[in-house]
Design a protein around this motif. Sequence first.
Motif, short mmCIF file in Angstrom:
data_model
loop_
_atom_site.label_atom_id
_atom_site.label_comp_id
_atom_site.label_asym_id
_atom_site.label_seq_id
_atom_site.Cartn_x
_atom_site.Cartn_y
_atom_site.Cartn_z
N PRO A 30 0.83 -1.21 0.00
CA PRO A 30 0.00 0.00 0.00
C PRO A 30 0.86 1.26 0.00
N GLU A 31 0.32 2.33 -0.52
CA GLU A 31 1.06 3.58 -0.63
C GLU A 31 1.51 4.11 0.73
N LYS A 32 0.72 3.89 1.78
CA LYS A 32 1.08 4.37 3.12
C LYS A 32 2.40 3.79 3.59
N THR A 33 2.67 2.54 3.29
CA THR A 33 3.91 1.91 3.76
C THR A 33 5.12 2.38 2.97
N THR A 34 4.91 2.97 1.81
CA THR A 34 6.04 3.42 0.99
C THR A 34 6.34 4.89 1.20
N LYS A 35 5.67 5.56 2.14
CA LYS A 35 5.87 6.99 2.36
C LYS A 35 6.65 7.29 3.63
N LEU A 36 7.41 6.35 4.13
CA LEU A 36 8.21 6.61 5.32
C LEU A 36 9.25 7.68 4.99
N ASN A 37 9.25 8.75 5.74
CA ASN A 37 10.16 9.85 5.50
C ASN A 37 11.44 9.67 6.31
N SER A 38 12.34 8.88 5.80
CA SER A 38 13.61 8.68 6.49
C SER A 38 14.74 8.83 5.49
N GLY A 39 15.93 8.98 6.02
CA GLY A 39 17.07 9.14 5.14
C GLY A 39 18.37 8.83 5.87
N LYS A 40 19.42 8.78 5.08
CA LYS A 40 20.75 8.48 5.60
C LYS A 40 21.60 9.75 5.48
N VAL A 41 22.23 10.15 6.57
CA VAL A 41 23.07 11.34 6.58
C VAL A 41 24.33 11.05 5.76
N VAL A 42 24.57 11.88 4.74
CA VAL A 42 25.74 11.67 3.89
C VAL A 42 26.81 12.74 4.08
N ALA A 43 26.43 13.90 4.65
CA ALA A 43 27.42 14.96 4.90
C ALA A 43 26.92 15.83 6.06
N VAL A 44 27.85 16.30 6.86
CA VAL A 44 27.52 17.07 8.06
C VAL A 44 28.40 18.32 8.11
N GLY A 45 27.79 19.44 8.47
CA GLY A 45 28.54 20.68 8.65
C GLY A 45 29.39 20.62 9.92
N THR A 46 30.20 21.63 10.12
CA THR A 46 31.12 21.64 11.26
C THR A 46 30.44 21.99 12.57
N GLY A 47 29.29 22.61 12.52
CA GLY A 47 28.59 23.04 13.73
C GLY A 47 28.47 24.55 13.75
N THR A 48 27.91 25.06 14.80
CA THR A 48 27.73 26.50 14.94
C THR A 48 28.37 26.96 16.24
N ARG A 49 28.45 28.24 16.44
CA ARG A 49 29.08 28.78 17.64
C ARG A 49 28.05 29.46 18.53
N ASP A 50 28.26 29.33 19.86
CA ASP A 50 27.37 30.01 20.79
C ASP A 50 27.84 31.46 20.99
N ARG A 51 27.21 32.17 21.89
CA ARG A 51 27.55 33.59 22.12
C ARG A 51 28.98 33.80 22.62
N ASP A 52 29.52 32.79 23.29
CA ASP A 52 30.89 32.89 23.80
C ASP A 52 31.93 32.44 22.78
N GLY A 53 31.48 32.00 21.61
CA GLY A 53 32.40 31.56 20.57
C GLY A 53 32.77 30.10 20.63
N LYS A 54 32.16 29.35 21.57
CA LYS A 54 32.45 27.92 21.67
C LYS A 54 31.70 27.16 20.58
N LEU A 55 32.38 26.19 19.99
CA LEU A 55 31.78 25.39 18.92
C LEU A 55 30.75 24.42 19.49
N ILE A 56 29.56 24.43 18.91
CA ILE A 56 28.52 23.47 19.25
C ILE A 56 28.46 22.48 18.08
N PRO A 57 28.97 21.27 18.26
CA PRO A 57 29.02 20.32 17.15
C PRO A 57 27.63 19.82 16.78
N VAL A 58 27.49 19.36 15.55
CA VAL A 58 26.24 18.77 15.07
C VAL A 58 26.06 17.44 15.78
#
Length: 91
Positions: A30-58
Amino acid sequence: MARRLIPSLNRVLVEKIIPPSKTNAGILLPEKTTKLNSGKVVAVGTGTRDRDGKLIPVNVKEGDTVLLPEYGGTEVKLGEKEYVYDHCLWG
C-alpha cells in the motif's frame, strides 16, 4: 552542474531512503507503507558557535539514519538520487 554539496555550519545533507513498492515475492505494498520519511546522513557541517564563541558540534554523524520532517528542508536532486538539505534539528 554541481557534483557535490558540502554543508556549512549546523546543516546536514540527507539522502532519502525510498522504500520498495513491492515485496520480493511481487506483492504490491500500500502507498502508506512506501511513504516513510527517512534518510541516511551523507554529509555534516562543522557546527555553529554560541555567544561565547564555543563550537557546538552537530549531533548526528555521517551514516546515521534519521527521520525527515514532512515539510521542511530543501529538496535537491543530484543525478538519480534525492537529498534533503536542512538545519540539524535531530538528536
